[in-house]
Design a protein around this motif. Structure first.
Motif, short mmCIF file in Angstrom:
data_model
loop_
_atom_site.label_atom_id
_atom_site.label_comp_id
_atom_site.label_asym_id
_atom_site.label_seq_id
_atom_site.Cartn_x
_atom_site.Cartn_y
_atom_site.Cartn_z
N LEU A 114 1.70 6.45 -6.91
CA LEU A 114 0.60 7.32 -7.34
C LEU A 114 0.99 8.79 -7.19
O LEU A 114 0.75 9.59 -8.08
N LEU A 115 1.56 9.13 -6.05
CA LEU A 115 1.95 10.51 -5.81
C LEU A 115 3.03 10.97 -6.78
O LEU A 115 2.96 12.08 -7.33
N VAL A 116 4.03 10.13 -7.00
CA VAL A 116 5.10 10.48 -7.95
C VAL A 116 4.50 10.64 -9.34
O VAL A 116 4.82 11.59 -10.06
N THR B 174 2.10 5.21 -16.52
CA THR B 174 2.72 3.94 -16.12
C THR B 174 2.85 3.87 -14.61
O THR B 174 2.48 2.86 -13.99
N LEU B 175 3.36 4.92 -14.00
CA LEU B 175 3.53 4.94 -12.54
C LEU B 175 2.18 4.86 -11.83
O LEU B 175 2.03 4.15 -10.83
N PHE C 225 2.34 14.00 -9.42
CA PHE C 225 2.93 15.31 -9.13
C PHE C 225 4.34 15.53 -9.67
O PHE C 225 4.73 16.67 -9.87
N TRP C 226 5.12 14.48 -9.90
CA TRP C 226 6.51 14.70 -10.25
C TRP C 226 6.97 14.02 -11.53
O TRP C 226 8.04 14.34 -12.03
N ALA C 227 6.21 13.10 -12.05
CA ALA C 227 6.66 12.36 -13.24
C ALA C 227 6.41 13.17 -14.51
O ALA C 227 5.52 14.01 -14.57
N GLU C 228 7.22 12.88 -15.51
CA GLU C 228 6.99 13.47 -16.81
C GLU C 228 5.81 12.75 -17.46
O GLU C 228 5.45 11.65 -17.07
N ALA C 229 5.23 13.37 -18.46
CA ALA C 229 4.01 12.86 -19.07
C ALA C 229 4.13 11.42 -19.54
O ALA C 229 3.20 10.63 -19.40
N PHE D 77 0.82 -1.21 0.00
CA PHE D 77 0.00 0.00 0.00
C PHE D 77 0.86 1.26 0.00
O PHE D 77 0.64 2.18 -0.79
N VAL D 78 1.83 1.31 0.88
CA VAL D 78 2.70 2.49 0.97
C VAL D 78 3.47 2.68 -0.34
O VAL D 78 3.56 3.79 -0.87
N GLY D 79 4.03 1.60 -0.87
CA GLY D 79 4.76 1.69 -2.14
C GLY D 79 3.85 2.11 -3.29
O GLY D 79 4.21 2.95 -4.12
N GLY D 80 2.66 1.53 -3.35
CA GLY D 80 1.70 1.88 -4.40
C GLY D 80 1.26 3.32 -4.30
O GLY D 80 1.16 4.03 -5.31
N PHE D 81 1.00 3.76 -3.08
CA PHE D 81 0.57 5.15 -2.92
C PHE D 81 1.70 6.12 -3.26
O PHE D 81 1.47 7.18 -3.84
N ALA D 82 2.92 5.74 -2.92
CA ALA D 82 4.07 6.57 -3.28
C ALA D 82 4.18 6.69 -4.80
O ALA D 82 4.44 7.78 -5.33
#
Length: 131
Positions: A88-90, A102-103, A93-97, A81-86
């Motif tokens: 999702l957040l990346v 994919t993330l 908010f921070w990943a390129e298009a 859960f923690v890894g999956g939610f991390a």
């Protein structure tokens, strides 16, 4: 109030919330592409994004925390859960298009897996009376 939460299967609600988030992320770009063809334009709805993330996180914390503390004491569902939610957040908010979807899909899959594993552990403990 606690009796209501015991009757509801929070893992199923968490799976639904994660799936809703994944569908939202997959369908929204298609909708944005199709709406101008129909003469309509709308922007991204940040409030909806934050509400879906917050709802998914809240249900996940409650369901997985309850499963861990009351039933099985296994860390793998919590770590998924923690890894999956991390992820999702990346992705949000921070990943390129190119990497965003994919993330988000991998993160949503990890969250769904965490809820399924939590359900399995809870069911096993209920059957074998390990709590």
């Amino acid at each position: 109030m606690e009796n209501i939460f015991r009757r509801m299967n929070l893992d199923t609600i968490g799976i639904g919330a994660s799936m809703l988030c994944a569908v939202h992320c997959a369908v929204l770009p298609l909708l944005f592409a199709a709406l101008p063809l129909l003469g309509m334009e709308i922007g991204e709805n940040d409030v909806l994004e934050y509400c879906l993330l917050l709802f998914s996180f809240g249900i996940g914390c409650f369901a997985l925390g309850q499963g861990y503390l009351r039933h099985h004491r296994r860390l793998l569902p919590l770590l998924l859960f923690v890894g999956g939610f991390a992820l999702l957040l990346v992705g949000h908010f921070w990943a390129e298009a190119a990497a965003e979807y994919t993330l988000i899909c991998i993160g949503a899959g990890a969250i769904v897996s965490a809820h399924l594993l939590n359900q399995r552990h809870r069911r096993y403990c209920r059957i074998h009376k390990h709590h």
